[in-house]
Write a protein that holds these residues in place. Structure first.
Motif, short mmCIF file in Angstrom:
data_model
loop_
_atom_site.label_atom_id
_atom_site.label_comp_id
_atom_site.label_asym_id
_atom_site.label_seq_id
_atom_site.Cartn_x
_atom_site.Cartn_y
_atom_site.Cartn_z
N ASP A 111 0.84 -1.19 0.00
CA ASP A 111 0.00 0.00 0.00
C ASP A 111 0.88 1.25 0.00
O ASP A 111 2.03 1.20 0.42
CB ASP A 111 -0.85 -0.01 1.29
CG ASP A 111 -2.13 0.78 1.16
OD1 ASP A 111 -2.36 1.43 0.13
OD2 ASP A 111 -2.92 0.75 2.13
N ASP A 112 0.33 2.36 -0.47
CA ASP A 112 1.03 3.66 -0.45
C ASP A 112 2.38 3.55 -1.16
O ASP A 112 3.37 4.17 -0.73
CB ASP A 112 1.26 4.15 0.99
CG ASP A 112 -0.05 4.35 1.74
OD1 ASP A 112 -1.12 4.29 1.11
OD2 ASP A 112 -0.01 4.57 2.97
N ASP A 140 0.25 5.15 -4.54
CA ASP A 140 -0.39 6.03 -3.56
C ASP A 140 -1.20 7.13 -4.24
O ASP A 140 -0.83 7.65 -5.29
CB ASP A 140 0.67 6.66 -2.66
CG ASP A 140 0.03 7.35 -1.47
OD1 ASP A 140 -0.65 6.66 -0.69
OD2 ASP A 140 0.16 8.58 -1.34
N GLU A 162 -4.83 4.02 -6.61
CA GLU A 162 -5.90 4.37 -5.65
C GLU A 162 -6.21 5.86 -5.75
O GLU A 162 -5.40 6.65 -6.23
CB GLU A 162 -5.52 3.97 -4.23
CG GLU A 162 -4.51 4.87 -3.58
CD GLU A 162 -4.24 4.55 -2.10
OE1 GLU A 162 -4.82 3.62 -1.53
OE2 GLU A 162 -3.41 5.27 -1.53
CA CA Z 1 -3.03 4.30 0.36
#
Ligand code: CA
Ligand code: C2E
Ligand code: CA
Ligand code: CA
Length: 278
Positions: free
Chosen positions: A179-180, A202, A236
């Motif tokens: 993630d990110d 991200d 995202e």
């Molecule tokens: Ca994120």
């Protein structure tokens, strides 16, 4: 003297004081929230950019407090990390997300993955593996339908430990995504050794994707890095047609964001999937 001091603070710095009071109140309330059943999970669809199919949902926690109202995870997750409450809360999220995903399957929806965010404190717990095993066992969900999202910065805190943990999870059949991605400075040589299935670009790089040349450079670099390492790449925070257009042109695999859907309730997910299926 103590009494006096407290009065002084209240008099000279009312703002600071009420902020501290709020934090204290939230911490106290957080202790009881689980037992009172005040947490809910919303789910945000993840969409395959080529087929338009919803292949996964991310579970995102909300705290519905009876008097304080709806509290964002940005506000209470850091607090829960600090106090250690994240461990039982995270365990609840894991169980609830697996239970819900199995319930969707039992109701006849096409099988999807459910993605669960795992925080640093949870990840470092020695019994994370058995917690995951229990969540799968209790729910009856097959491991291949569970994905854990760990942040790039979490992995970089202790790469060897993280890789060992990720290998164990992968051994169970559970998938892992980063993630990110792009915010945590992982070395590219280390990335090669991570047992992960996906990179999540991200949303700070997606916001101004239509106009910002630097963000375009980062996004397209992550996409081609993913292709070369045979990892899927999801963007995202996708909100606009222009962003979708850029991602398509650069062969990004998947997207998540308000453009397709905000995080919604479990019932609304079932309805939405039915509609997409036609
Ligand atoms: Ca994120
Ligand atoms: P995250 O994992 O990076 O999740 C993405 C955040 O972006 C979510 O915020 C989501 O609602 C929001 N988002 C999705 N699409 C868009 C979009 O198109 N535009 C914009 N502006 N935002 C979008 P949310 O739900 O408030 O969660 C915030 C953070 O709280 C998450 O960031 C995650 O780090 C943490 N979090 C949420 N649920 C959990 C949980 O169950 N466990 C743990 N440990 N952390 C969680
Ligand atoms: Ca996430
Ligand atoms: Ca984040």
């Amino acid at each position: 003297a103590k009494e006096l001091g407290r009065d002084n603070v209240q008099f000279y710095a009312p703002e600071l004081n009420s902020k501290n009071q709020e934090k204290f109140l939230l911490q106290e309330e957080l202790r009881n929230a689980l037992a009172r059943g005040e947490f809910v999970l919303l789910y945000q669809p993840q969409v395959d950019l080529r087929s338009g199919r919803v292949f996964a949902v991310e579970a995102l926690i909300r705290w519905q407090h009876p008097t304080l109202g709806l509290i964002s995870p940005m506000k209470f997750i850091p607090m829960a990390e600090e106090s250690g409450l994240i461990v039982p809360i995270g365990d609840w999220v894991l169980h609830e997300a697996c239970r819900q995903n199995k319930a969707w399957q039992d109701a006849g929806l096409p099988p999807m993955m459910v993605c669960v965010n795992v925080s640093a404190r949870q990840f470092k717990e020695p019994n994370l593996i058995s917690r995951v095993v229990n969540a799968l066992k209790d729910s009856g969900l097959e491991a291949q339908y569970l994905e854990l999202e760990v942040t790039e910065s979490l992995i970089m805190q202790d790469v060897d430990m993280a890789v060992a943990m990720m290998n164990e999870l992968q051994g169970l059949g559970v998938r892992i995504s980063i993630d990110d991605f792009g915010t945590g400075y992982s070395s590219l040589s280390a990335l090669k050794t991570f047992p992960v299935a996906r990179l999540k670009i991200d949303k700070s790089f997606i916001n101004d994707l239509a106009t910002d040349k630097n963000d375009q450079a980062v996004a397209s670099a992550v996409i081609s890095l993913g292709q070369k390492l045979h990892l899927r790449v999801i963007a995202e925070g996708v909100e606009t047609d222009d962003q979708v257009e850029f991602l398509r042109r650069n062969n990004c695999d998947e997207m998540q964001g308000y453009h397709f859907s905000k995080p919604i309730s479990a019932e609304n997910i079932a309805e939405l999937i039915d509609k997409v299926r036609g």
